[in-house]
Design a protein around this motif. Structure first.
Motif, PDB file in Angstrom:
ATOM      1  N   ALA B 321       0.855  -1.179   0.000  1.00 30.70           N
ATOM      2  CA  ALA B 321       0.000   0.000   0.000  1.00 30.70           C
ATOM      3  C   ALA B 321       0.891   1.229   0.000  1.00 30.70           C
ATOM      4  N   ALA B 322       0.756   2.035  -1.041  1.00 35.65           N
ATOM      5  CA  ALA B 322       1.529   3.275  -1.172  1.00 35.65           C
ATOM      6  C   ALA B 322       3.023   3.020  -0.967  1.00 35.65           C
ATOM      7  N   GLY B 323       3.502   1.972  -1.594  1.00 36.16           N
ATOM      8  CA  GLY B 323       4.933   1.679  -1.544  1.00 36.16           C
ATOM      9  C   GLY B 323       5.386   1.030  -0.250  1.00 36.16           C
ATOM     10  N   ASP B 324       4.478   0.854   0.688  1.00 40.28           N
ATOM     11  CA  ASP B 324       4.847   0.247   1.973  1.00 40.28           C
ATOM     12  C   ASP B 324       4.639  -1.262   1.878  1.00 40.28           C
ATOM     13  N   ARG B 325       5.684  -2.012   2.183  1.00 39.42           N
ATOM     14  CA  ARG B 325       5.605  -3.451   1.926  1.00 39.42           C
ATOM     15  C   ARG B 325       5.430  -4.287   3.170  1.00 39.42           C
ATOM     16  N   HIS B 326       5.283  -3.670   4.324  1.00 41.89           N
ATOM     17  CA  HIS B 326       5.268  -4.545   5.492  1.00 41.89           C
ATOM     18  C   HIS B 326       3.934  -5.245   5.705  1.00 41.89           C
ATOM     19  N   PHE B 327       2.956  -4.986   4.817  1.00 41.37           N
ATOM     20  CA  PHE B 327       1.698  -5.740   4.895  1.00 41.37           C
ATOM     21  C   PHE B 327       1.810  -7.080   4.171  1.00 41.37           C
ATOM     22  N   ALA B 328       2.847  -7.201   3.342  1.00 38.59           N
ATOM     23  CA  ALA B 328       2.872  -8.293   2.374  1.00 38.59           C
ATOM     24  C   ALA B 328       2.666  -9.662   3.006  1.00 38.59           C
ATOM     25  N   LEU B 329       3.456  -9.977   4.024  1.00 40.21           N
ATOM     26  CA  LEU B 329       3.398 -11.320   4.601  1.00 40.21           C
ATOM     27  C   LEU B 329       1.989 -11.635   5.100  1.00 40.21           C
ATOM     28  N   ASN B 330       1.439 -10.679   5.838  1.00 40.21           N
ATOM     29  CA  ASN B 330       0.123 -10.871   6.411  1.00 40.21           C
ATOM     30  C   ASN B 330      -0.929 -11.057   5.316  1.00 40.21           C
ATOM     31  N   ALA B 331      -0.844 -10.227   4.283  1.00 42.86           N
ATOM     32  CA  ALA B 331      -1.848 -10.266   3.226  1.00 42.86           C
ATOM     33  C   ALA B 331      -1.775 -11.581   2.459  1.00 42.86           C
ATOM     34  N   TYR B 332      -0.553 -11.990   2.063  1.00 42.52           N
ATOM     35  CA  TYR B 332      -0.451 -13.197   1.253  1.00 42.52           C
ATOM     36  C   TYR B 332      -0.796 -14.434   2.059  1.00 42.52           C
ATOM     37  N   SER B 333      -0.466 -14.425   3.363  1.00 43.05           N
ATOM     38  CA  SER B 333      -0.837 -15.620   4.129  1.00 43.05           C
ATOM     39  C   SER B 333      -2.343 -15.656   4.339  1.00 43.05           C
ATOM     40  N   SER B 334      -3.015 -14.499   4.373  1.00 41.09           N
ATOM     41  CA  SER B 334      -4.483 -14.550   4.497  1.00 41.09           C
ATOM     42  C   SER B 334      -5.101 -15.107   3.221  1.00 41.09           C
ATOM     43  N   ALA B 335      -4.530 -14.735   2.066  1.00 40.46           N
ATOM     44  CA  ALA B 335      -5.043 -15.284   0.805  1.00 40.46           C
ATOM     45  C   ALA B 335      -4.816 -16.789   0.750  1.00 40.46           C
ATOM     46  N   MET B 336      -3.654 -17.221   1.246  1.00 43.48           N
ATOM     47  CA  MET B 336      -3.347 -18.653   1.250  1.00 43.48           C
ATOM     48  C   MET B 336      -4.303 -19.398   2.178  1.00 43.48           C
ATOM     49  N   TYR B 337      -4.551 -18.789   3.342  1.00 41.66           N
ATOM     50  CA  TYR B 337      -5.483 -19.389   4.304  1.00 41.66           C
ATOM     51  C   TYR B 337      -6.869 -19.498   3.680  1.00 41.66           C
ATOM     52  N   TYR B 338      -7.251 -18.474   2.918  1.00 40.82           N
ATOM     53  CA  TYR B 338      -8.563 -18.505   2.275  1.00 40.82           C
ATOM     54  C   TYR B 338      -8.643 -19.668   1.300  1.00 40.82           C
ATOM     55  N   THR B 339      -7.587 -19.840   0.496  1.00 39.48           N
ATOM     56  CA  THR B 339      -7.596 -20.922  -0.488  1.00 39.48           C
ATOM     57  C   THR B 339      -7.702 -22.274   0.214  1.00 39.48           C
ATOM     58  N   VAL B 340      -6.898 -22.453   1.262  1.00 38.90           N
ATOM     59  CA  VAL B 340      -6.896 -23.742   1.965  1.00 38.90           C
ATOM     60  C   VAL B 340      -8.272 -24.023   2.547  1.00 38.90           C
ATOM     61  N   SER B 341      -8.884 -23.020   3.182  1.00 39.52           N
ATOM     62  CA  SER B 341     -10.170 -23.309   3.813  1.00 39.52           C
ATOM     63  C   SER B 341     -11.248 -23.473   2.750  1.00 39.52           C
TER      64      SER B 341
END
Lengths: 200, 489
Positions: B321-341
């Protein structure tokens, strides 16, 4: 213009015209033959680029095997041309508009600027001692061995799928199953019932 | 001409699976009709063997082999284990269904194994070429599986549509990859990321290629406007195959998306996030609205898949978000969790259709679930839990999946997006709860007793209970997703 460029432009013109005829020819047999011509010209262009192995393989595999098989299929199938052309004119305006728009957009982005000779310099001619076939073979069996194996698995899947989808015992077939006939036992065919003897 | 022998160890599971598939192919030739059960058993044993090998070869490091075309990391190992597990569950669910329809031939098991191999290749790909070959291996097996019931005109039509549209999508993906290659001069995903980072590549060509890559990925994920094939294929294919398409390949498609967009094109995140956001909003809206109009459960679940994939994309677009990357891990693992569930719920829901189907009868219409409570209170409860979970009712696994992606979206400050997603999930709750209403408050039309093998009953019950259990302990899977991504990114 030197001889090489002249040959290139000749082959390229033939290639473009033949490809156009592939999709505009009314007769499918003609279309297939124009495709053969297109492959042949493309092979010539590869030859100009010193990729002689690819050129020969293209002609041998595609022209020699694939297209001949294709011609057989076209000749054997009774394709209803009227039905194929049905709706051509009603879909043409929409299809042509979208196709033209996409070509225009792609041309805008890709027009020469990024793929010109400045961006992608000519790698130069390879020496006379370089063996193209050997180089390709070496790469296929070393660096690219993993995708090479995967491609072979895909071919295996194609075989399995083709057999699974097309091979079926025909219901009306009266073929004999010799093994089953020999293996038959008395009990399968004959039922012995004991009945009380009837008196007059 | 230096060539180092590649390290085969990280790819041991793939090699084992391929060897076993060839063994099964040959065995199928000599087995008689009565011994066919051996094939099914061997297939299951192969999957178990692969799982054991994957666990044994997991090093926790990022290992590249085969000239950097194959990558083995924890992310790949975790997803592969889930793929084996869901394929194995799928095989148990579909055994009775296939036997009744004369489809439990060796070819079915073989094509499933080859599709599994394709998924493993996709999950472990670190090169455009291997991504593409894995995808084709998976897709070709799936096309054939959809058409396997040759006497069904619907299945043939579905296979034809799937094949034509799938070939087009592969073409789009390949064209995009060729553009990326033209811009960066390499096909290695790591190399592409390096080239973009160092500014070697031309941005215009990159974005041009990106558009095509995203379109190809969107087709494979089945999100609007590349969703046309999903309802027809889900409805037309034999339910066992629908179950297969709806489960494990979603994991592989997620892995492919992550490898291409996050590993390869992270520098272009601003651009692809915008594209994916449009796809996500459209999918959530169209999927949920169109599902209401369906009277066929398979078709309804197909539209529900479209909306679920939209929710999954919400996680992927919140990485930067706006060049800030520290959300990345949290965001991608939530997408992965969504796929798994989602895969867990999808297995259960299609499993229920298989459970209620019998010879010459498909329980694919909503009416077939009427009064299920009178016929089997236990399985009505299981189906109820699955539907609640898909709708995102609290304390089922689907709730936490939606919750975590929405949290990721809100973290990046796109509150309006979260509001839209919640709004449409409320609309979506209607059609899930309608199934529950039919089961509990309507008179049964179909009163045939439910007959199924014991293993299927047990596994389906476990599946239903897992949806509830992981809803109570969502951290179990969530922390695994975060951990594997942390060690692999």
């Amino acid at each position: 213009m030197d001889f090489k460029s002249a040959v290139f432009y000749f082959l390229a013109t033939v290639l473009v015209l033949a490809s156009l005829r592939v999709i505009t020819a009314r007769n499918p047999v003609h279309a297939a033959l124009f495709l053969v011509l297109a492959f042949f010209s493309a092979g010539g262009i590869w030859m100009l680029l010193q990729a002689e192995f690819l050129a020969i393989v293209l002609v041998m595999v595609y022209v020699g095997a694939v297209m001949v098989l294709f011609l057989f299929v076209v000749m054997m199938l009774d394709i209803n041309l009227e039905r194929l052309r049905q709706g051509f004119w009603s879909y043409l305006p929409l299809g042509a508009t979208i196709g033209l728009l996409m070509t225009l957009e792609m041309a805008l982005v890709l027009a020469g600027r990024y793929y010109g000779l400045e961006a992608m310099p000519d790698p130069g001619a390879s020496g006379a001692g370089v063996n193209n076939t050997k180089e390709l073979g070496r790469l296929l069996f070393t660096d690219y061995v993993y995708p090479f194996e995967l491609a072979s698995v895909i071919l295996l899947v194609a075989i399995v799928a083709a057999v699974a989808l097309t091979k079926r015992p025909r219901k009306e077939s009266k073929a004999q199953n010799a093994a089953a006939q020999i293996a038959v036992r008395r009990n399968d065919r004959l039922r012995i019932v004991s009945m009380p003897s009837e008196k007059e | 001409m230096n060539f180092l022998m590649p390290d085969f160890y990280p790819a041991a599971a793939e090699i084992f699976l391929l060897a076993m598939a060839c063994v099964i192919l040959l065995l199928d030739l000599v087995l008689t009709q009565k011994q066919r059960w051996i094939i099914g058993l061997l297939t299951q044993a192969t999957l178990v063997g692969c799982a054991v090998i994957t666990i044994m070869t997991a090093s926790g490091q990022v290992v590249l082999t085969f000239s950097n075309m194959f990558v083995d990391d924890l992310f790949a190992d975790f997803l592969k284990l889930l793929v084996y597990f869901s394929v194995s569950v799928m095989l148990v669910y579909s055994r009775g269904y296939l036997a009744l329809r004369g489809l439990d031939k060796g070819e079915f098991y073989l094509l499933v194994l080859f599709a599994t191999l394709g998924m493993m290749v996709m999950i472990s790909a670190s090169h455009f070429l291997t991504i593409y070959l894995g995808l084709e291996l998976l897709s070709l097996s799936l096309y054939a599986l959809v058409a396997l019931d040759r006497d069904s005109a619907r299945a043939t039509e579905a296979a034809m549509k799937y094949f034509v549209l799938g070939a087009m999508a592969s073409g789009l993906l390949l064209y995009g990859m060729s553009m990326l290659y033209g811009a960066t001069g390499t096909l290695e995903i790591g190399g592409v990321a390096q080239a973009i980072y160092h500014g070697v590549a031309n941005k215009t060509v990159l974005v041009f290629g990106l558009v095509f890559v995203v379109s190809g990925l969107a087709f494979k994920l089945g999100v609007v406007p590349f969703h046309m094939w999903i309802p027809d294929v889900y409805q037309g294919a034999p339910t066992a195959v629908t179950l297969f398409i709806g489960s494990a390949p979603k994991l592989a498609a997620f892995a492919m998306t992550l490898r291409l967009l996050v590993y390869g094109l992270f520098e272009l995140a601003e651009q692809w996030q915008l594209m994916l956001m449009m796809l996500a909003v459209l999918s959530i809206a169209l999927g949920n609205l169109a599902a209401i109009a369906q009277s066929n459960l398979k078709r309804m679940l197909a539209y529900s898949t479209i909306s679920h994939m939209g929710y999954m994309l919400l996680g992927l677009i919140s990485g930067v978000a706006a060049g800030d990357r520290h959300f990345a891990l949290n965001a991608y693992s939530s997408a992965m969790y969504y796929t798994v569930s989602y895969v867990m719920m999808s297995l259960g829901a299609f499993g229920m259709i298989l459970l209620l189907s019998r010879a010459g009868f498909e329980a694919e219409n909503l009416d077939d679930f009427k009064g299920l409570n009178q016929r089997s209170p236990w399985f009505a409860a299981m189906m109820g839990m699955l539907m609640f979970s898909m709708a995102g009712v609290p304390f089922f696994v689907g709730f936490f999946a939606k919750f975590s992606v929405l949290l990721a979206v809100v973290d990046t400050g796109q509150v309006w997006l979260a509001v839209v997603a919640v709004f449409f999930s409320l609309i979506g709750a209607f059609y899930y709860l309608r199934v529950v209403k039919l089961m509990y408050f309507d008179q049964a039309i179909d009163t045939a007793p439910i007959k199924a093998n014991l293993d299927m009953r047990l596994l389906l019950s476990a599946n239903g209970l897992a949806v509830a259990l992981f809803g109570i302990f969502p951290q179990a899977i969530m922390s695994l997703c975060t951990f594997t991504l942390l060690r692999s990114l």
